[in-house]
Design an enzyme around this catalytic site. Structure first.
Site, PDB file in Angstrom:
ATOM      1  N   GLU A 101       0.803  -1.238   0.000  1.00 25.19           N
ATOM      2  CA  GLU A 101       0.000   0.000   0.000  1.00 25.19           C
ATOM      3  C   GLU A 101       0.832   1.282   0.000  1.00 25.19           C
ATOM      4  O   GLU A 101       0.599   2.212   0.780  1.00 25.19           O
ATOM      5  CB  GLU A 101      -0.962  -0.014   1.191  1.00 25.19           C
ATOM      6  CG  GLU A 101      -1.857  -1.252   1.224  1.00 25.19           C
ATOM      7  CD  GLU A 101      -2.837  -1.265   2.384  1.00 25.19           C
ATOM      8  OE1 GLU A 101      -2.790  -0.357   3.236  1.00 25.19           O
ATOM      9  OE2 GLU A 101      -3.676  -2.189   2.438  1.00 25.19           O
ATOM     10  N   GLU A 131      -6.154 -10.728  -1.255  1.00 28.50           N
ATOM     11  CA  GLU A 131      -6.930 -10.499  -0.027  1.00 28.50           C
ATOM     12  C   GLU A 131      -8.434 -10.404  -0.318  1.00 28.50           C
ATOM     13  O   GLU A 131      -9.154  -9.616   0.259  1.00 28.50           O
ATOM     14  CB  GLU A 131      -6.450  -9.218   0.672  1.00 28.50           C
ATOM     15  CG  GLU A 131      -4.975  -9.178   0.959  1.00 28.50           C
ATOM     16  CD  GLU A 131      -4.531  -7.963   1.721  1.00 28.50           C
ATOM     17  OE1 GLU A 131      -5.390  -7.246   2.268  1.00 28.50           O
ATOM     18  OE2 GLU A 131      -3.312  -7.707   1.812  1.00 28.50           O
TER      19      GLU A 131
HETATM   20  C1  XIL Z   1      -5.893  -6.151   8.498  1.00 30.62           C
HETATM   21  C2  XIL Z   1      -6.115  -7.306   9.461  1.00 30.62           C
HETATM   22  O1  XIL Z   1      -6.979  -8.253   8.861  1.00 30.62           O
HETATM   23  C3  XIL Z   1      -6.708  -6.786  10.757  1.00 30.62           C
HETATM   24  O2  XIL Z   1      -6.804  -7.852  11.692  1.00 30.62           O
HETATM   25  C4  XIL Z   1      -5.856  -5.666  11.316  1.00 30.62           C
HETATM   26  O3  XIL Z   1      -6.497  -5.130  12.450  1.00 30.62           O
HETATM   27  C5  XIL Z   1      -5.673  -4.569  10.258  1.00 30.62           C
HETATM   28  O4  XIL Z   1      -5.073  -5.122   9.074  1.00 30.62           O
HETATM   29  N1  XIL Z   1      -4.949  -4.713   3.718  1.00 30.62           N
HETATM   30  C6  XIL Z   1      -3.878  -5.420   4.184  1.00 30.62           C
HETATM   31  C7  XIL Z   1      -3.991  -6.229   5.408  1.00 30.62           C
HETATM   32  O5  XIL Z   1      -2.839  -5.515   3.499  1.00 30.62           O
HETATM   33  O6  XIL Z   1      -2.750  -6.324   6.108  1.00 30.62           O
HETATM   34  C8  XIL Z   1      -5.059  -5.671   6.328  1.00 30.62           C
HETATM   35  O7  XIL Z   1      -5.226  -6.640   7.356  1.00 30.62           O
HETATM   36  C9  XIL Z   1      -6.349  -5.468   5.560  1.00 30.62           C
HETATM   37  C10 XIL Z   1      -6.147  -4.491   4.451  1.00 30.62           C
END
Ligand code: XIL
Length: 368
Positions: free
Chosen positions: A157, A273
């Site tokens: 990101e 994701e």
């Molecule tokens: C999220 C996790 O799922 C949560 O448990 C945490 O509180 C915040 O991060 N994009 C990403 C992930 O790359 O690392 C994030 O994961 C969700 C969005």
């Protein structure tokens, strides 16, 4: 429960006419998504939390459905190094051991991100300190799991066009301390620690036909073009695929053209994701499940048809555990639990499961 009209019609056609994914949808013991994906040379997996493995039912569902796992948070800075002198590798080690015993692959997430940073990290006295800290962290994690983690989300990101930079980069502690070169530095450090690991740049908001996501696609492509031009060892793009069931238009042609442009750089693509937030939908579970499956099906049909896409991972396997229910941006106002993942809280397969299965079933076979 009486069969639906569709199930009744499929029954009339006879089992031979029923595709593998449809036969599997209604039962727990049909081939899992990992099998349906592998039949086309794709991989399917999911993010998991180490404590979920202690639930026998969930572990069984994981074995049936997933061929590759990502620790949801156990490899993030704030978890793995909460203090300068404190390293916590117990959970990622346990996940790596579980994967090895189960014959599953493991993806590392994530080495350099602006979130999940413990307070002590971004207090860099100068650029040299930031460089040393970042590269040492990468060397430690990638070196420790060399041969056990096959791919890493090296940088996560780094794009945020809203921050107004001409390169579309996010203004983050890493970017502020080291400039845009932090990205190159991170990839080189990871490659030095494990030359065999596949190294990915991972990004969200690349999916829909909106001006904001078009700007994100353009900035991401520009970032990747620069990495390739400078010979940075980046092997692929992770498209997070956090979708929304309503409110944004999906343009298959535009998304496919983006995949073409990434592939033209010689990069692999992983949907890393996938989940579908239903926070803007009415309460009815069946209506939410149908809308979630519909957008995911449209999206994955395009993704899985593209030869550069090597696989799909969801950000969780069961509605029992999803970050979306705790996210201030996405949790439902009516307080209901969201239904963004392939299995429901009872580990039963949902329409989203069938949509993913159908995308695999219709994908071209990469094995040939
Ligand atoms: C999220 C996790 O799922 C949560 O448990 C945490 O509180 C915040 O991060 N994009 C990403 C992930 O790359 O690392 C994030 O994961 C969700 C969005």
């Amino acid at each position: 429960m009486s069969p639906t009209r569709r199930q009744f019609a499929l029954g009339l056609l006879g089992a031979a006419a029923v595709p593998r994914w449809a036969r599997a949808t209604a039962t727990l013991d049909g081939p899992g998504l990992r099998t349906l994906a592998a039949a086309k040379g794709l991989v399917f997996g999911t993010a998991v939390q180490r404590n979920q493995l202690e639930d026998a039912g969930f572990a069984a569902a994981l074995r049936r459905e997933a061929a590759i796992l990502t620790p949801e948070f156990e490899l993030k800075w704030s978890t793995v190094r909460p203090a300068p002198s404190e390293e916590r590798f117990g959970a990622p080690d346990a996940l790596a051991d579980w994967c090895r015993r189960e014959g599953m692959a493991l993806r590392g997430h994530t080495l350099v991100w602006h979130e999940a940073l413990p307070a002590w990290v971004p207090r860099f006295p100068d650029a040299a300190a930031a460089r040393i800290l970042m590269t040492a962290h990468i060397a430690k994690l990638v070196g420790r799991y060399a041969g056990r983690i096959q791919a890493w989300d090296v940088v996560n990101e780094a794009i945020e066009p809203k921050h107004g930079r001409s390169d579309g980069l996010r203004v983050s502690p890493w970017q502020s301390a080291l400039g845009a070169a932090f990205i190159d530095l991170a990839f080189h450090a990871a490659a030095a620690a494990d030359p065999a690991a596949q190294l990915y740049y991972n990004e969200y908001g690349l999916d829909f036909d909106t001006p904001e996501e078009e700007a994100r696609r353009r900035a991401t492509l520009s970032l990747l073009e620069g990495l390739r031009a400078r010979g940075v060892p980046c092997h692929g793009l992770g498209i997070q695929g956090h979708l929304t069931a309503v409110g944004k238009k999906f343009n298959a042609t535009r998304f496919s053209a983006f995949l073409d442009a990434v592939a033209a750089l010689g990069l692999k693509i992983m949907i890393t994701e996938l989940d579908v937030t239903d926070h803007a939908l009415p309460a009815d579970p069946a209506a939410r499940d149908a809308a979630v499956a519909a957008i995911a099906g449209d999206y994955l049909t395009v993704a899985c048809a593209h030869p550069a896409v090597i696989g799909v991972m969801t950000w969780g396997l069961s509605d029992r555990q999803t970050w979306l229910n705790s996210s201030p941006d996405y949790r439902r106002r009516d307080g209901l639990a969201q239904r963004p993942l392939p299995l429901d809280a009872a580990l039963q397969r949902k329409p989203l499961w069938a949509a993913i299965a159908r995308a695999f079933d219709q994908a071209p076979d990469r094995r040939v």
